[in-house]
Design a protein around this motif. Structure first.
Motif, PDB file in Angstrom:
ATOM      1  N   GLY A  95      -7.677 -14.865  28.448  1.00 25.88           N
ATOM      2  CA  GLY A  95      -8.172 -16.026  29.179  1.00 25.88           C
ATOM      3  C   GLY A  95      -9.076 -15.723  30.355  1.00 25.88           C
ATOM      4  O   GLY A  95      -9.188 -16.543  31.271  1.00 25.88           O
ATOM      5  N   VAL A  96      -9.743 -14.543  30.354  1.00 29.17           N
ATOM      6  CA  VAL A  96     -10.659 -14.247  31.457  1.00 29.17           C
ATOM      7  C   VAL A  96     -11.825 -15.237  31.433  1.00 29.17           C
ATOM      8  O   VAL A  96     -12.210 -15.755  30.373  1.00 29.17           O
ATOM      9  N   ALA A  97     -12.385 -15.510  32.619  1.00 30.09           N
ATOM     10  CA  ALA A  97     -13.463 -16.493  32.727  1.00 30.09           C
ATOM     11  C   ALA A  97     -14.838 -15.843  32.833  1.00 30.09           C
ATOM     12  O   ALA A  97     -15.856 -16.486  32.522  1.00 30.09           O
ATOM     13  N   ARG A  98     -14.874 -14.586  33.284  1.00 24.37           N
ATOM     14  CA  ARG A  98     -16.163 -13.906  33.501  1.00 24.37           C
ATOM     15  C   ARG A  98     -15.988 -12.421  33.232  1.00 24.37           C
ATOM     16  O   ARG A  98     -14.930 -11.843  33.531  1.00 24.37           O
ATOM     17  N   VAL A  99     -17.021 -11.794  32.661  1.00 22.74           N
ATOM     18  CA  VAL A  99     -17.010 -10.355  32.400  1.00 22.74           C
ATOM     19  C   VAL A  99     -18.293  -9.752  32.964  1.00 22.74           C
ATOM     20  O   VAL A  99     -19.396 -10.221  32.659  1.00 22.74           O
ATOM     21  N   VAL A 100     -18.142  -8.738  33.782  1.00 23.43           N
ATOM     22  CA  VAL A 100     -19.275  -7.989  34.333  1.00 23.43           C
ATOM     23  C   VAL A 100     -19.129  -6.554  33.854  1.00 23.43           C
ATOM     24  O   VAL A 100     -18.081  -5.928  34.074  1.00 23.43           O
TER      25      VAL A 100
END
Length: 345
Positions: A95-100
């Motif tokens: 359920g992560v919202a952002r990936v860098v």
């Protein structure tokens, strides 16, 4: 654009990846999970083939707190199922919202994680500290993009470039401090390569050995590789049970590297005599040079390298990356500059 908090977290992820040691044939990868307001939730790292990938390692530490988090990863999340499942899917399920991420995955069999994440509605940013991440996995990156292992050639010589006296004696040209330093570099490779001539002349063990200031685990011994057509009697130490050994009856560097690539070898540590080094050098198959220069002169004896050069214009430039005193010796680290040959003044 990545925030300062995310850039700082990427540096922590890189440090986590560096702290693991050798993970070959896999890359070093670190991952940091952040809350939406930038607080650190968990740090993960990949510890080698068959172990959890960095993203999964971080998620396992974070638990339910991973939902809505930002994942900071040094390498694009993988998109394939190998010994473990795809990291892109693991991030979606968490359920992560952002990936860098820093380095785009150069391995075509594993790439595509960013596309999968974006297609699922995840905010993805690529290339943050990408150069640092690529340098961290320099050897692995070359191996997966070229189809052959990265080759580091190590030698020890006098200031006039001699690795042995006219009578053949060569131990020890470099100092004990330099020999300890070599062990640290050896430990970063997954194969140590010599020719049959070196084995028959010196009977080396070719293992990574502990040092007082840098203990190295014996379970991480590299593959010992001996190339050449001469037979090696069973009593020689390279055939003992200290580490695995592969005998390749070939004198062709390209053929040997091809066979090692088939075994998922990514980084070859090349030792041995000047003839073997010259064969790899002439074939353009040396990617890094590490030389230890002792503060002494011989004036005669074997040179460090036997190449096919016939005139001064045949010299090949070395781009120096590091020049350091190791005990009384000078350690030089550089890479061949294949893009140019220096002109004679």
């Amino acid at each position: 654009m990545a925030s300062e908090i995310e850039i700082s977290a990427m540096r922590r992820a890189l440090d986590a990846a560096r702290g693991v040691g050798r993970t070959l044939p896999n890359p070093r990868v670190g991952c940091v999970l952040l809350t939406p307001d930038g607080r650190e939730i968990a740090v993960g790292a990949h510890h080698g083939a068959g172990t959890r990938h960095a993203e999964v390692d971080a998620i396992s530490h974070a638990g339910a707190a991973a939902r809505g988090a930002t994942a900071i990863v040094t390498l694009e999340p993988c998109n394939h199922r190998g010994r473990t499942g795809p990291c892109a899917q693991a991030l979606l399920e968490a359920g992560v919202a952002r990936v860098v991420f820093a380095q785009t995955d150069p391995d075509r069999s594993a790439a595509g994680g960013a596309t999968t994440l974006r297609a699922a509605g995840i905010d993805v940013e690529a290339g943050v500290l990408g150069e640092e991440a690529t340098e961290l996995n320099r050897e692995w990156t070359l191996a997966v993009t070229t189809g052959r292992p990265f080759v580091t050639w190590k030698y020890a010589a006098t200031l006039d470039g001699r690795i042995a006296a006219p009578d053949g004696t060569s131990r020890w040209i470099s100092s004990e401090a330099a020999r300890r330093d070599v062990q640290t570099f050896r430990a970063e490779s997954d194969a140590i390569l010599v020719g049959t001539g070196t084995i028959l002349a010196d009977d080396p063990r070719l293992t990574v050995r502990d040092t007082a200031d840098h203990p190295l685990p014996y379970e991480k011994q590299a593959l010992r590789v001996v190339m050449g057509e001469s037979a090696i009697p069973s009593q020689y130490r390279v055939l003992d049970e200290t580490a695995p050994t592969l005998l390749i009856q070939s004198r062709d560097p390209a053929d040997v590297l091809h066979q090692l690539a088939d075994r998922e070898i990514r980084h070859v540590w090349l030792e041995g005599g000047p003839r073997l080094a010259g064969a790899f050098w002439n074939a353009g198959l040396i990617d890094r040079v590490i030389g230890y220069l002792a503060p002494s002169l011989l004036g005669a004896g074997r040179a460090a390298l036997e190449s096919d050069a016939t005139t001064l214009t045949d010299k090949r430039p070395i781009e120096l990356h590091d020049l350091t005193m190791i005990g009384p010796d000078i350690r030089i680290i550089g890479s061949p500059d294949r893009a140019q040959r220096e002109d004679v003044d």
